[in-house]
Design a protein around this motif. Structure first.
Motif, PDB file in Angstrom:
ATOM      1  N   TRP A  56       0.837  -1.206   0.000  1.00 26.63           N
ATOM      2  CA  TRP A  56       0.000   0.000   0.000  1.00 26.63           C
ATOM      3  C   TRP A  56       0.868   1.250   0.000  1.00 26.63           C
ATOM      4  N   PHE A  57       1.996   1.177   0.731  1.00 28.73           N
ATOM      5  CA  PHE A  57       2.894   2.318   0.846  1.00 28.73           C
ATOM      6  C   PHE A  57       3.631   2.564  -0.478  1.00 28.73           C
ATOM      7  N   SER A  58       3.972   1.493  -1.161  1.00 30.02           N
ATOM      8  CA  SER A  58       4.585   1.619  -2.480  1.00 30.02           C
ATOM      9  C   SER A  58       3.647   2.372  -3.423  1.00 30.02           C
ATOM     10  N   HIS A  59       2.376   1.999  -3.424  1.00 30.87           N
ATOM     11  CA  HIS A  59       1.387   2.685  -4.270  1.00 30.87           C
ATOM     12  C   HIS A  59       1.265   4.158  -3.868  1.00 30.87           C
ATOM     13  N   TYR A  60       1.282   4.406  -2.573  1.00 34.71           N
ATOM     14  CA  TYR A  60       1.169   5.788  -2.089  1.00 34.71           C
ATOM     15  C   TYR A  60       2.347   6.632  -2.589  1.00 34.71           C
ATOM     16  N   ILE A  61       3.549   6.122  -2.443  1.00 35.74           N
ATOM     17  CA  ILE A  61       4.742   6.857  -2.883  1.00 35.74           C
ATOM     18  C   ILE A  61       4.671   7.117  -4.390  1.00 35.74           C
ATOM     19  N   LEU A  62       4.366   6.084  -5.156  1.00 37.22           N
ATOM     20  CA  LEU A  62       4.310   6.232  -6.610  1.00 37.22           C
ATOM     21  C   LEU A  62       3.222   7.215  -7.035  1.00 37.22           C
ATOM     22  N   ASP A  63       2.127   7.257  -6.291  1.00 37.79           N
ATOM     23  CA  ASP A  63       1.030   8.174  -6.621  1.00 37.79           C
ATOM     24  C   ASP A  63       1.319   9.619  -6.231  1.00 37.79           C
ATOM     25  N   THR A  64       2.183   9.827  -5.246  1.00 36.67           N
ATOM     26  CA  THR A  64       2.350  11.185  -4.720  1.00 36.67           C
ATOM     27  C   THR A  64       3.675  11.866  -5.058  1.00 36.67           C
ATOM     28  N   ILE A  65       4.720  11.128  -5.325  1.00 39.85           N
ATOM     29  CA  ILE A  65       6.041  11.751  -5.460  1.00 39.85           C
ATOM     30  C   ILE A  65       6.114  12.732  -6.635  1.00 39.85           C
ATOM     31  N   ASN A  66       5.378  12.455  -7.684  1.00 40.27           N
ATOM     32  CA  ASN A  66       5.432  13.318  -8.863  1.00 40.27           C
ATOM     33  C   ASN A  66       4.122  14.041  -9.146  1.00 40.27           C
ATOM     34  N   LYS A  67       3.350  14.296  -8.105  1.00 43.40           N
ATOM     35  CA  LYS A  67       2.101  15.033  -8.307  1.00 43.40           C
ATOM     36  C   LYS A  67       2.386  16.408  -8.881  1.00 43.40           C
ATOM     37  N   LYS A  68       1.541  16.816  -9.802  1.00 44.01           N
ATOM     38  CA  LYS A  68       1.729  18.091 -10.490  1.00 44.01           C
ATOM     39  C   LYS A  68       1.712  19.279  -9.532  1.00 44.01           C
ATOM     40  N   LEU A  69       0.912  19.194  -8.482  1.00 41.68           N
ATOM     41  CA  LEU A  69       0.805  20.326  -7.558  1.00 41.68           C
ATOM     42  C   LEU A  69       2.104  20.620  -6.821  1.00 41.68           C
ATOM     43  N   LYS A  70       3.064  19.713  -6.864  1.00 41.51           N
ATOM     44  CA  LYS A  70       4.354  19.955  -6.203  1.00 41.51           C
ATOM     45  C   LYS A  70       5.219  20.933  -6.985  1.00 41.51           C
ATOM     46  N   GLU A  71       4.894  21.122  -8.250  1.00 38.97           N
ATOM     47  CA  GLU A  71       5.602  22.086  -9.089  1.00 38.97           C
ATOM     48  C   GLU A  71       7.122  21.976  -8.979  1.00 38.97           C
ATOM     49  N   ARG A  72       7.587  20.778  -9.228  1.00 36.78           N
ATOM     50  CA  ARG A  72       9.025  20.529  -9.212  1.00 36.78           C
ATOM     51  C   ARG A  72       9.346  19.536 -10.326  1.00 36.78           C
ATOM     52  N   PRO A  73      10.606  19.371 -10.631  1.00 40.98           N
ATOM     53  CA  PRO A  73      10.964  18.389 -11.664  1.00 40.98           C
ATOM     54  C   PRO A  73      10.478  16.988 -11.285  1.00 40.98           C
ATOM     55  N   LEU A  74      10.148  16.216 -12.292  1.00 45.33           N
ATOM     56  CA  LEU A  74       9.713  14.847 -12.046  1.00 45.33           C
ATOM     57  C   LEU A  74      10.911  13.996 -11.612  1.00 45.33           C
TER      58      LEU A  74
END
Length: 183
Positions: A56-74
């Protein structure tokens, strides 16, 4: 630039009492995070590996690390389960060698493991332990250069989320030049 140790302590304290448990453990965290940030900044791909109970935590990390709202490089990140769906059937050293060969070819050696889960007899941890530069949040085992946690801690899920939040804040601060992990 602020000293990384002090920045980390301030970030922990900013979370308030619920994260005070981590103040002393930050000394195990800092060398690992410095290594991980160096690898990320040099363009290496994160290969995320979690044990069965932390999928579940793996899915959470993958879903959140590159969210557009973070406005940072992927950040280049992939789950080992997605790269090799037969991971659960891997049961010998030759199979692990073949898997590592596939990763080396796919990423031209420019990757590192991020492991979250139990140590001991967990096959997934055995794969990661073969690497010298892995980021490891190891449970129920004291392993060199790994952050030690306890899977039977009644708050382990909350603690993992808190650690990820600290990781994510550190990543953003490094990417935007707010901190130098070597200072």
């Amino acid at each position: 630039m602020r000293l990384f140790d002090q920045w980390t302590l301030d970030a922990i304290r900013a979370e308030g009492a619920p994260m005070s448990w981590f103040e002393e453990q930050r000394f195990d965290w800092i060398p690992q995070i410095i290594n991980a940030m160096d690898q990320i900044m040099s363009g290496r791909t994160i290969v995320l590996v979690c044990d069965h109970d932390r999928q579940w935590f793996s899915h959470y990390i993958l879903d959140t690390i590159n969210k557009k709202l973070k406005e940072r490089p992927l950040i280049p990140i992939a789950s080992l389960d997605a790269l090799y769906p037969h991971l659960n059937r891997l049961d010998d050293v030759d199979g692990m060698d073949t898997l590592i060969d596939m990763l080396d070819l796919s990423f031209k050696g420019e990757y590192f493991f991020w492991y979250i889960g139990k140590g001991g007899d967990e096959r997934r941890s055995d794969i990661v332990k073969r690497s010298d530069n892995a980021l490891m949040w190891m449970m129920d085992e004291n392993y060199p250069n790994a952050l030690s946690l306890r899977s039977y801690d009644s708050h382990i899920d909350i603690k993992l989320l808190q650690l990820y939040r600290l990781f994510d804040r550190t990543l953003a601060a490094v990417l935007f030049g707010e901190i130098d992990v070597h200072a």
